[in-house]
Write an enzyme that holds these catalytic residues in place. Structure first.
Site, PDB file in Angstrom:
ATOM      1  N   GLU A 223      46.813  30.198  31.430  1.00  0.00           N
ATOM      2  CA  GLU A 223      45.350  30.204  31.345  1.00  0.00           C
ATOM      3  C   GLU A 223      44.827  31.584  31.729  1.00  0.00           C
ATOM      4  O   GLU A 223      45.335  32.216  32.656  1.00  0.00           O
ATOM      5  CB  GLU A 223      44.806  29.135  32.298  1.00  0.00           C
TER       6      GLU A 223
ATOM      7  N   GLU B 298      34.380  32.669  35.336  1.00  0.00           N
ATOM      8  CA  GLU B 298      34.008  31.475  36.089  1.00  0.00           C
ATOM      9  C   GLU B 298      32.900  31.909  37.025  1.00  0.00           C
ATOM     10  O   GLU B 298      33.110  32.775  37.886  1.00  0.00           O
ATOM     11  CB  GLU B 298      35.198  30.916  36.859  1.00  0.00           C
TER      12      GLU B 298
END
Length: 516
Positions: free
Chosen positions: A225, A230
């Site tokens: 990932e 974020e």
């Protein structure tokens, strides 16, 4: 990080996932235009679309409308085991805006936090109606605009890459009849065990409820990932997470364990606040999160080509027409760099007293192999039932002294982020992602670089000479020829402007010219 068991959807009395195809609601893929950019041809539009993750969809019997999953339990008759459940249950289409608060218009995507009884969402970018758009980003950059002015503490507007299969797993797993068309095949570095179907089978064995609407089964689904973004309006991080196996892989037992299993769940994060610059990103700060801005991420290789090895991940921002260099580290024991390299990660883990699982799982080289093969773009909004998002925007772990290096990650209170509270208090929160672009380095963004923003703080461990326009690479003495991929010009540059034969000097932007 901590994404497992945090994405909830409440629709038609069920949080649903399936492998057959239903017909009750028409399948649709809202258009979301993106752009591919090259040095020679500029940027051109791609007719990309979005698809809702299968975990949010209604799952019912193939012969009618009986729920296969209700509340936090599987129907024992329809789903006595994984294979039988996959044969008995069907996914249906989705009302993106009315049910899920997802609105796509042109190149802009708005994700509403709460819509009716639905909480959060996750979508993927599609190349066509049956395949996800695959991103191969070595020696490339990825750029997007974001408006997170209405995204408070405890929420996460995330944009990230996952090493999913382009077809959602249909070719690998014949029992998966839905595929990418219905948003199947999810995986990430948390090896989530709350995914209803993995490898074409229902995750019913060992299923235990973890909340009123969710649970976990015996299996998880793992893959490398790359968290490009974020964030909320108080904090932001970008984080690579390698797994020992890059492709989507079903795990069980100890293989699903955080960090010591197949994947590095924590990853190697660059959060400006955590790295010691507490005035860089936030409301009214250098990168002002009360207003939209552009985020640029560059994937630098050791030889300046897409055939090379990933050695550095760079970040810069553009706001109000100005290019803003990423903040530099201000933590004792870590070099004052402003990008992610294996050396940065090693120093960070030591300074923060963490085990270097990042290196144990292959580091940047392993992440680069996933980027070479191709990764799927996920965009989501979510709250965190595992850790209240404190790992992103507050002090974490909460039992450690906030003055300890690495503990403070943002200014949010340690009492913030409780899902029940934030869902009640901030249902109208949202994030807007727009103007997604990817392609050759320094082709996806424009802006003025002031002399004060030019920095030489990129790590010296990178051997690439494909530098961002906002950095100052070492100059060549005048009279010396510049090798391929070396800098040969730009505002403030004082080195040689003569390229070694047969290369010529190309202007990439006013601040950087390169030999190739």
């Amino acid at each position: 990080m901590f994404r497992t068991a945090t994405l909830l959807a409440f629709t038609m009395a069920a949080m649903v996932f399936g492998q057959q195809v239903g017909t009750n609601t028409a399948r649709s893929h809202p258009a979301l235009t993106s752009q591919k950019c090259t040095k020679s041809g500029g940027c051109s539009n791609l007719n990309t679309k979005i698809v809702l993750d299968a975990n949010w969809r209604w799952l019912h019997s193939t012969s009618g409308y009986t729920n296969c999953y209700t509340g936090n339990q599987w129907d024992a008759t329809l789903c006595p085991d994984g294979k039988t459940c996959a044969a008995n249950c069907a996914l249906d289409g989705a009302d993106y805006t009315g049910t899920y608060g997802i609105t796509a218009s042109g190149s802009s995507l708005k994700l509403q936090f709460v819509t009716g009884s639905n909480v959060g969402s996750r979508v993927y970018l599609m190349a066509d109606d049956t395949h996800y758009q695959m991103f191969q980003l070595l020696n490339q950059e990825f750029t997007f605009d974001v408006d997170m002015s209405n995204l408070p503490c405890g929420l996460n507007g995330a944009l990230y890459l996952s090493a999913m299969d382009a077809d959602g797993g249909m070719a690998k797993y014949p029992t998966n009849k839905a595929g990418a068309k219905y948003g199947t095949g999810y995986c990430d570095s948390q090896c989530p065990r709350d995914i209803k179907f993995i490898n074409g089978e229902a995750n019913v064995e060992g299923w235990n409820a973890t909340s009123a609407n969710a649970g976990t089964g015996n299996y998880g689904t793992c893959c490398t990932e790359m968290d490009i973004w974020e964030a909320n309006n108080d904090a932001a991080a970008y984080t690579p997470h390698p797994c020992t196996t890059n492709a989507q892989t079903r795990c069980s037992g100890s293989d699903c364990t955080r960090d010591t299993g197949l994947c590095d769940a924590d990853g190697c994060d660059f959060n400006s606040f955590r790295m010691g610059d507490q005035t860089f990103l936030g409301k009214g700060l250098t990168v002002d999160t009360s207003k939209p801005f552009t985020v640029v991420t560059q994937f630098i290789t050791n030889d300046g080509t897409s055939a090379g090895t990933l050695t550095e991940i760079r970040r810069l921002y553009v706001q109000n027409g100005k290019v803003i260099q990423n903040s530099s580290v201000k933590i004792p024991g870590i070099d004052p760099v402003n990008s992610i390299t294996d050396n940065f990660c090693s120093q960070q883990k030591t300074a923060f007293g963490d085990t270097n699982y990042f290196a144990q799982h292959g580091g940047l080289k392993q992440v680069g192999e996933a980027l070479r093969t191709g990764m799927v773009l996920a965009l989501s909004i979510w709250d965190d039932y595992a850790a209240n998002m404190l790992w992103l925007d507050s002090n974490y772990p909460t039992n450690k002294d906030p003055s300890t290096p690495g503990v403070a990650r943002g200014t949010c209170a340690t009492t913030s982020g409780v899902p029940a509270q934030i869902e009640a208090q901030s249902p109208n929160a949202y994030v807007v992602f727009s103007n997604i672009k990817f392609g050759d380095l320094n082709t996806t963004y424009t802006g003025t670089v002031s002399s004060s923003s030019v920095s030489s703080s990129h790590s010296s461990t990178s051997t690439s000479s494909s530098h961002s326009s906002s950095s100052t690479p070492p100059t060549q003495p005048t009279g010396v020829t510049v090798p391929q991929w070396g800098q040969c010009g730009g505002i403030g540059y004082t080195g040689s402007t003569t390229c070694a034969s047969p290369y010529t000097c190309h202007v990439l932007n006013p601040y950087y010219s390169q030999c190739y």
